[in-house]
Design an enzyme around this catalytic site. Structure first.
Site, mmCIF file in Angstrom:
data_model
loop_
_atom_site.group_PDB
_atom_site.id
_atom_site.type_symbol
_atom_site.label_atom_id
_atom_site.label_comp_id
_atom_site.label_asym_id
_atom_site.label_seq_id
_atom_site.Cartn_x
_atom_site.Cartn_y
_atom_site.Cartn_z
ATOM 1 N N CYS A 170 -18.012 63.281 -31.887
ATOM 2 C CA CYS A 170 -19.387 62.820 -32.119
ATOM 3 C C CYS A 170 -20.391 63.905 -31.714
ATOM 4 O O CYS A 170 -20.414 64.955 -32.329
ATOM 5 C CB CYS A 170 -19.642 61.484 -31.411
ATOM 6 S SG CYS A 170 -21.117 60.646 -32.026
ATOM 7 N N HIS A 223 -15.554 58.247 -33.785
ATOM 8 C CA HIS A 223 -15.013 58.082 -32.439
ATOM 9 C C HIS A 223 -13.556 57.634 -32.495
ATOM 10 O O HIS A 223 -13.292 56.444 -32.637
ATOM 11 C CB HIS A 223 -15.821 57.025 -31.675
ATOM 12 C CG HIS A 223 -17.176 57.487 -31.280
ATOM 13 N ND1 HIS A 223 -17.419 58.118 -30.081
ATOM 14 C CD2 HIS A 223 -18.365 57.427 -31.919
ATOM 15 C CE1 HIS A 223 -18.704 58.421 -29.998
ATOM 16 N NE2 HIS A 223 -19.296 58.018 -31.111
ATOM 17 N N GLU A 227 -11.571 57.342 -30.094
ATOM 18 C CA GLU A 227 -11.296 56.477 -28.932
ATOM 19 C C GLU A 227 -11.846 55.074 -29.115
ATOM 20 O O GLU A 227 -11.629 54.202 -28.286
ATOM 21 C CB GLU A 227 -11.862 57.134 -27.660
ATOM 22 C CG GLU A 227 -13.357 56.983 -27.421
ATOM 23 C CD GLU A 227 -14.242 57.889 -28.281
ATOM 24 O OE1 GLU A 227 -13.737 58.511 -29.229
ATOM 25 O OE2 GLU A 227 -15.454 57.954 -27.995
#
Lengths: 256, 205
Positions: free
Chosen positions: B80, B185, B187
């Protein structure tokens, strides 16, 4: 294509999930981390925690819940309830929240949104707007968990919140909340058509068609629901299938 | 060991927890002397470009990254804001110089005329370009979670390793040699995202 988001919301009080009707008569609905894991496994697009714990000393339980959820669920988490300072936000982000929703503190002092967006970015700040229809038919924004009338309409306040830097609007109809009678589509559309940031529809979902209506007729970017996923045999998986069959562009869970 | 660069820009914990779940040894630190031991580096982050660079410079992490990534050719994954900082310059709240590891600039989405909402928030399809070890085992068009108002425009198209559509095509991932970046993202992208992180972890360059 950007996908329509399905967002289960979990209302928390003193570390437990609760569910009420029109912001009252709350009953216990279980362990929030367990619920979060189930929604994650079903492929919820995002998760919303809203804490209504009244006492400040018991607020710290929220950090523990967010932390435990973030350890197990690798999905976007938005957390709200009782956020009053930059430090409150920082603490929530540090334990694993990605976004925070701000309600009362922003109505008390709209510049708080701006200050928070300066530090954490607009994408991090969700303005949560609770709305009630008055007897004269006009909509009015309420704060403090639906108890305090603010003398401002939802469109006006949404515009101001976005001008201050809110990256999303979480729009809840108090009248519909917990009733399972469907979203207040007029309200949702009115706000969604006005602001340039995504609007998350909330309050009242009782059927999977309500989710479709929130997007198609309410013009929301995302749909949030609680009761339907909590108390019925409808799941995120069924919701996704239903919405897809209705022609909406939802996320495919296929990886390979 | 995976070294996660802590420069005070947001949610590092999810990235660390994801790598730990995948079985990696992880260090989260803002100190070059501690990060130096890591074989691979991750630069996560959310927030504004200028703040991100200012924070990196304040603790001289920009120089550290240059030495490790450009000098020693250690793999780096920017996520990001971390990917955007790889660019030469950004235009979020004024013009700011980036790390300059990948030629390009970071520009705001201008999509109001198309009636599209900014920030670009949510799950969107990512199309992979060419072979990329990061996306091994994933179907072209897999959805990942995005949340951003700015996107990177690469000088050299060859640096773009995946694209996504929002009003127009934009770089969803970049790669130049040992340097990787994802605008989305991983994660926060459930199973698909964990696969990307696992691929990064297992990658032999």
């Amino acid at each position: 294509m950007l996908k329509v988001r399905i967002i289960p919301s979990l209302l928390l009080r003193e570390g437990r999930c609760v569910k009420g009707v029109k912001f009252r008569d709350f009953r216990d609905t279980g362990n929030p981390v367990t619920a979060a894991k189930i929604y994650d496994a079903q492929g919820a697009d995002e998760l919303l925690f809203l804490d209504i714990t009244a006492s400040t000393e018991k607020r710290s339980i929220l950090f523990d819940i967010v932390s435990k959820t973030a350890e197990a669920c690798f999905m976007p988490l938005c957390v709200g309830g009782g956020i009053r300072s930059i430090e409150d936000i920082r603490k929530l982000l540090l334990v694993g929240a990605d976004k925070v929703s701000i309600n009362t503190a922003a109505l008390d002092r709209p510049e708080f949104i701006n200050e928070a967006a300066e530090v954490f970015g607009n994408q991090c700040i969700v303005a949560s707007i609770d709305v009630r229809k008055r007897v004269d038919g006009e909509y009015e924004v309420f704060s403090d968990c639906g108890t305090k009338a603010r003398g401002i309409g939802p469109v006006e306040w949404a515009k101001e919140a976005v001008a201050q830097g809110a990256g999303e609007i979480l729009l809840t109809s108090i009248d519909q909340e917990g009733t399972r009678k469907g979203y207040d589509l007029g309200l949702i559309r009115m706000v969604a058509d006005t602001v340039e940031v995504p609007v998350i529809a909330s309050g009242g979902v009782g059927s999977l068609q309500d989710l479709v209506d929130g997007i198609v007729r309410g013009h929301a970017s995302a749909v949030s629901a609680a009761s339907i996923f909590h108390f019925t045999d409808q799941s995120i998986i069924k919701a996704r299938t239903y919405m897809k069959e209705a022609g909406l562009d939802v996320r495919s869970m296929e990886l390979r | 060991m995976i070294g996660i660069v802590d420069y005070g820009m947001g949610n590092l914990r999810s990235v660390a927890k994801a790598f730990e779940l995948l079985g990696a040894e992880v260090i989260v630190s803002g100190k070059p002397e501690e990060l130096r031991a890591a074989e691979k580096l991750v630069l996560p982050g959310v927030g504004a470009f200028g703040d991100g660079m200012a924070n990196l410079r304040r603790i001289e992490l920009d120089k550290f990254l240059e030495g490790e990534v450009l000098g020693k050719k250690k793999p780096l994954l920017g996520i990001c804001l971390g990917m955007q900082l790889l660019a030469r310059e950004g235009f979020e709240r004024g013009r700011n110089t980036g790390l300059g590891f990948i030629g390009g600039k970071v520009a705001k989405f201008e999509l109001e005329a198309q009636g599209l909402k900014v920030p670009h928030v949510g799950w969107n399809e990512v199309r992979f370009i060419g072979e990329n070890p990061l996306f091994k085992g994933l179907k072209d068009g897999t959805c990942f979670y995005f949340v951003h108002s700015y996107h990177m425009v690469c000088d050299d198209k060859k640096d773009v390793s995946a694209v996504c559509d929002y009003g127009h095509e934009f770089a969803a991932a970049v790669r130049r040699g040992n340097i990787f970046g994802t605008q989305f993202h991983p994660e926060k992208s459930q199973e698909a995202g964990l696969r990307v992180l696992e691929n990064y972890m297992d990658m032999q360059l």
